[in-house]
Each structure stands twice: as C-alpha cells, then as structure tokens.
Design a protein around this motif. Sequence first.
Motif, PDB file in Angstrom:
ATOM      1  N   GLU A 155      -9.412   3.920  -3.301  1.00  0.00           N
ATOM      2  CA  GLU A 155      -8.127   3.817  -3.982  1.00  0.00           C
ATOM      3  C   GLU A 155      -8.208   3.048  -5.301  1.00  0.00           C
ATOM      4  OE1 GLU A 155      -4.720   2.990  -1.695  1.00  0.00           O
ATOM      5  OE2 GLU A 155      -5.543   3.809   0.174  1.00  0.00           O
ATOM      6  N   ASP A 177      -9.165   1.238   1.384  1.00  0.00           N
ATOM      7  CA  ASP A 177      -8.238   0.936   2.475  1.00  0.00           C
ATOM      8  C   ASP A 177      -8.848   1.414   3.798  1.00  0.00           C
ATOM      9  OD1 ASP A 177      -6.004   0.392   4.031  1.00  0.00           O
ATOM     10  OD2 ASP A 177      -4.948   2.213   3.412  1.00  0.00           O
ATOM     11  N   LEU A 194      -1.989  -0.964  -3.716  1.00  0.00           N
ATOM     12  CA  LEU A 194      -2.983   0.079  -3.479  1.00  0.00           C
ATOM     13  C   LEU A 194      -2.260   1.411  -3.596  1.00  0.00           C
ATOM     14  CD1 LEU A 194      -4.600  -2.357  -2.480  1.00  0.00           C
ATOM     15  CD2 LEU A 194      -5.432  -0.965  -0.594  1.00  0.00           C
ATOM     16  N   CYS A 245       0.838  -1.197   0.000  1.00  0.00           N
ATOM     17  CA  CYS A 245       0.000   0.000   0.000  1.00  0.00           C
ATOM     18  C   CYS A 245       0.872   1.246   0.000  1.00  0.00           C
ATOM     19  CB  CYS A 245      -0.906   0.010   1.230  1.00  0.00           C
ATOM     20  SG  CYS A 245      -1.889  -1.484   1.426  1.00  0.00           S
TER      21      CYS A 245
END
Length: 278
Positions: free
Chosen positions: A123, A152, A234, A71
């Motif tokens: 996202e 997220d 992400l 991420c």
Amino acid sequence: MRLATLRTNGTTVAARIDGDTAIPITPYADLSALLRNPDWRTLAADADGPPLSLDVADYAPVVPAPTKIVCVGLNYANHIEEMGRELPKYPTLFAKFPEALIGAHDDIEVPGYADQQVDWEGELAVVIGRKATAVSAAEAGDYIAGFTVANDVTMRDYQYRTQQWLQGKTFEKTCPLGPVLVTADEFALGAALTTSVDGITRQSDSTGDLVFTPDRLIEYISHIVTLQPGDVILTGTPGGVGHADHSYLGDGATLETTIEGLGALTNTVRVRSVAAVH
C-alpha cells in the motif's frame, strides 16, 4: 526531502536522508515528534549535525507513534473485482494500532495460532503534516507531510470471523512502514507499486488507479475525526493478494513491497510459538 526515523546506539533519531548518509534532526527522537512541530520542514531542511552512515543505522517505523492509523479497504478497482465486491460510494475505513508497526527491514512476527492465512497487501501510505479538521479535498494537499510504503499484512481467518475487520488487521509487529517519508513536493500519484513473495511478483499496479485519492480520503476522514500531525492513512491495496487464490505467507517467506520513488520494504515472516486463547 527524504526523512526517516533511525535506530542507532540503542536509541532513535529523526533524520534527513542525503544519499547514503543521514543527518540527525536534533533534538527529535523520531519523525512523530518532529512533525508535531509546525516548523518541521524548516528544521529538517536546516539540520546540519554530524552525519550518520546508513550502514550502521537501522530503519524504525518511519512514524513510530501516530495517534491513529486509518486504513482504507477496497480502493483499487481490480482488487474490488477479485474480492467479488462492487465499487464503493464511500471509502471503507478500519483502524490499525501503532503496536502493529515495524521497520522497513524488521521481521513480521506471526503468532503460531494465527499463521494459517497470513496475506500481503502492499500500500501507499500518507502521513499527515498538520492538524486537519473537516478540510476540503481542494485544500487537503496542504495537510500532507509526505508519502511512504506500507504492507497491511492481514490474518484473513481472523478478519473474516466477523463482519468487522479489525481483529485480522492489527496483529502486533506485522505492518512494515517506511523506509523513508518522501515529502509531498517530491512525489506524485502514478508511481508503480509492486509486491513480491520470495522473489515472485504478486501485485503490480499504479498508485494512480486509486478509487479514492489521498485528497478525497483526507476530506472524508477529517470530517469524521481530526487528523493529527504524524497520523497515517493506508490508502488500500491493488489486486493480487494471496486470498484471491488461497496462497499465503509461511514461516521464512520474504515479502518485498516497493513503490517507485519511495523505496522498498523487505521483511521476513517469522512464526513464533504462543499459546492461543480463543
């Protein structure tokens, strides 16, 4: 192409989505398994099994078993501003574990001891299509299977207990991913991303406003760790998160995350009673 992992008859199947029907890609149980085959694109395009109606199938996490989920924090300029930080020189990376993933319409399950500051972060997600080790940004596009939508969902109080974010970012059954994987040839940056809570738009931005693009992220990450087929990146969230004005998700809240051309996630928050261990 539009690909998905569908739940049907007590199991799952990788499928190509053609309009309102799904064509199973046999013998693959999910897209994680399919993407590990170097010929996944041809297999998906040539699948011609008996179609499934999307009315009786349910979307599982689009890639339910990535070896890693990487991420990126602070990757839209307006979100960096609202969080009171400076533009980064390098991507801010953290991890999420596969247990966090849920399907496009699954409930977000929040334990009662962590329900005080539940936040949203819509996202763009990138799914890797082939093994990537130390690739350049110029060639990174060749390693992208496609794109999908993620949120997220973050427990802010847990996130900020320490300087490391992981503990607030990977609660089980909190991160919707899907509904479909749109192959890289059918999606371009610049699509609109919106996040709404109970019908009220809270985030609205263009995926073209990323500080670090997917190509640059793949370059940077693949010089740290090898990205495997089916792994997920992400790419970060734009401004408009709840933490900016101290508004959070409560039990029964409906969270909708949409990216133009990729589809929408619609998830309901369910707070469950679980004893906390501090």
